[in-house]
Motif scaffolding. Structure first.
Motif, short mmCIF file in Angstrom:
data_model
loop_
_atom_site.label_atom_id
_atom_site.label_comp_id
_atom_site.label_asym_id
_atom_site.label_seq_id
_atom_site.Cartn_x
_atom_site.Cartn_y
_atom_site.Cartn_z
N SER A 38 0.68 -0.98 -0.09
CA SER A 38 -0.03 -0.07 0.02
C SER A 38 0.91 1.48 -0.16
N PRO A 39 0.67 2.20 -0.81
CA PRO A 39 1.41 3.36 -0.83
C PRO A 39 1.15 4.16 0.37
N VAL A 40 1.83 4.81 0.87
CA VAL A 40 1.55 6.04 2.18
C VAL A 40 1.79 7.23 1.62
N PHE A 41 1.08 8.19 2.25
CA PHE A 41 0.84 9.63 2.01
C PHE A 41 0.71 10.37 3.20
N PHE B 272 -0.56 16.02 -1.52
CA PHE B 272 0.37 14.67 -0.71
C PHE B 272 1.58 14.32 -1.26
N TRP B 273 2.26 14.30 -0.10
CA TRP B 273 3.61 13.78 -0.53
C TRP B 273 3.44 12.38 -0.45
N PHE B 274 4.12 11.45 -1.38
CA PHE B 274 4.18 9.83 -1.69
C PHE B 274 5.47 9.59 -0.57
N ALA B 275 4.92 9.06 0.74
CA ALA B 275 5.96 8.80 1.52
C ALA B 275 6.59 7.69 1.74
N GLY B 276 6.10 6.56 1.12
CA GLY B 276 6.69 4.95 1.04
C GLY B 276 5.56 4.07 0.95
N VAL B 277 6.17 3.07 1.39
CA VAL B 277 5.23 1.65 0.99
C VAL B 277 5.23 0.68 2.15
N VAL B 278 3.91 0.44 2.25
CA VAL B 278 3.82 -0.52 3.75
C VAL B 278 4.35 -1.70 3.39
N ALA B 279 5.27 -2.54 4.21
CA ALA B 279 6.04 -3.71 3.90
C ALA B 279 5.78 -4.51 5.07
N ALA B 280 5.77 -4.35 6.47
CA ALA B 280 5.59 -5.23 7.36
C ALA B 280 5.03 -4.63 8.89
N VAL B 281 4.56 -5.49 9.56
CA VAL B 281 3.86 -5.21 10.64
C VAL B 281 4.63 -5.70 12.13
N PHE B 282 4.34 -5.30 13.03
CA PHE B 282 4.95 -5.93 14.26
C PHE B 282 3.92 -6.73 15.02
N PHE B 283 4.65 -7.81 15.31
CA PHE B 283 3.75 -8.99 15.94
C PHE B 283 4.45 -8.99 17.58
N ARG B 284 3.56 -9.35 18.20
CA ARG B 284 3.82 -9.79 19.59
C ARG B 284 3.82 -11.05 19.66
N GLU B 285 5.12 -11.84 19.85
CA GLU B 285 4.76 -13.28 20.01
C GLU B 285 4.83 -13.74 21.29
N GLU B 286 4.48 -15.09 21.64
CA GLU B 286 4.24 -15.65 22.98
C GLU B 286 5.04 -15.14 23.99
N LEU C 71 1.36 -1.25 14.37
CA LEU C 71 2.53 -0.59 14.00
C LEU C 71 2.88 -1.06 12.67
N GLY C 72 2.75 -0.38 11.72
CA GLY C 72 3.18 -0.68 10.34
C GLY C 72 4.77 -0.07 10.09
N LEU C 73 5.43 -0.82 9.44
CA LEU C 73 6.65 -0.60 8.82
C LEU C 73 6.74 0.01 7.23
N VAL C 74 7.35 1.10 6.93
CA VAL C 74 6.97 1.78 5.73
C VAL C 74 8.41 1.97 5.16
N ILE C 75 8.65 1.37 4.09
CA ILE C 75 9.76 1.60 3.25
C ILE C 75 9.71 3.03 2.63
N LYS C 76 10.90 3.85 2.70
CA LYS C 76 10.73 5.01 2.38
C LYS C 76 10.73 5.35 0.67
#
Length: 271
Positions: free
Chosen positions: A195-198, A210-224, A249-254
């Protein structure tokens, strides 16, 4: 119903394409890609961009476009372009740690036109990309918009993706953990990959821009063990471990990494 793409917010809806894949284990996956335009000394090139983890190891895949009529999208229309050897159709970022992939758009437009179909799309211009020059002017907390197909959800009747809001969770001017990435506080789910992020910026006469700020690539998981780990946003809910919990919490590649991939592609194929 009359529908014209005549505002910046409406245009956001047509930057993206739905990515439908069949994974090696036979399960179906959904993700997001977007169209990109880059002007250079030799002209203007058009691309489709997504995450590398959405294309690597995929058995088969397709991109879903809207159909155009008289320069406007036909509401409810969609045209699925199945791509043979789907993983091989993409060029991956040469740095394996950068979760990006790219392909040229023009062959897809030509393939649809050969079948009598005009596709509708709105490309993000790389001139809209948030650069290292502009990023320091942003605050640590900024509103963000991102567009895609979370959990595979979309408006099937009208053929629309889903617009979502969030905020920056780390300053966009800084490289999170020393990588060209930043975090957003937003609901990122399977299907949000690519997903593009603006980020909003002041437009002329107070209009939206809008600025095109980056691309959604990952999400943070809480493990056991209560350990937080960033993992690529999966294409399918079946890929999420039952013991893992997403924490919004999503991680965005710039956007600068996207521009770099465009330059690598052009240097290889248009040298």
């Amino acid at each position: 119903m009359s529908w014209s793409v005549d505002t910046p917010h409406k245009r956001l809806l047509y930057h993206t394409l739905r990515v439908d894949t069949v994974l090696q284990d036979g399960t179906s996956g959904t993700g997001t890609a977007f169209t990109l335009a880059h002007t250079h000394a030799r002209g203007r090139s058009l691309f489709v961009v997504t995450n590398r983890h959405l294309v690597e190891g995929v058995a088969s895949g397709a991109l879903v476009f809207a159909i155009a009529r008289d320069g406007q999208p036909v509401l409810g229309s969609r045209f699925e372009l199945r791509i043979e050897d789907f993983p091989e159709a993409w060029m991956l970022h040469p740095d394996e740690t950068v979760d990006l992939a790219i392909m040229p758009l023009q062959p897809l437009l030509d393939a649809a036109r050969a079948q009598g179909v005009e596709l509708y799309w709105q490309a993000i211009d790389t001139q809209q990309a948030l650069t290292e020059e502009h990023a320091p002017a942003l605050d640590a907390l900024e509103d963000v918009l991102f567009v895609g197909y979370p959990s595979g959800v979309w408006d099937q009747v009208n053929g629309m993706p889903i617009l979502r809001r969030g905020i920056t969770a780390t300053p966009p001017a800084l490289d999170f953990e020393g990588r060209r990435e930043f975090l957003i506080d937003a609901a990122v789910y399977p299907g949000s990959s690519g997903s593009p992020v603006f980020i909003a910026r002041p437009g002329p006469q107070g209009g939206a821009s809008f600025w095109f700020a980056g691309v959604v690539a990952a999400v943070f998981f809480r493990e056991e063990a209560q350990r937080l780990v960033p993992q690529p946003v999966p294409a399918s809910h079946t890929q999420v471990a039952s013991s893992a919990e997403m924490i919004d919490l999503g991680l965005v590649i710039k956007a600068s990494a996207v521009q770099e991939l465009v330059h690598v592609y052009l240097s290889r194929w248009h040298a």
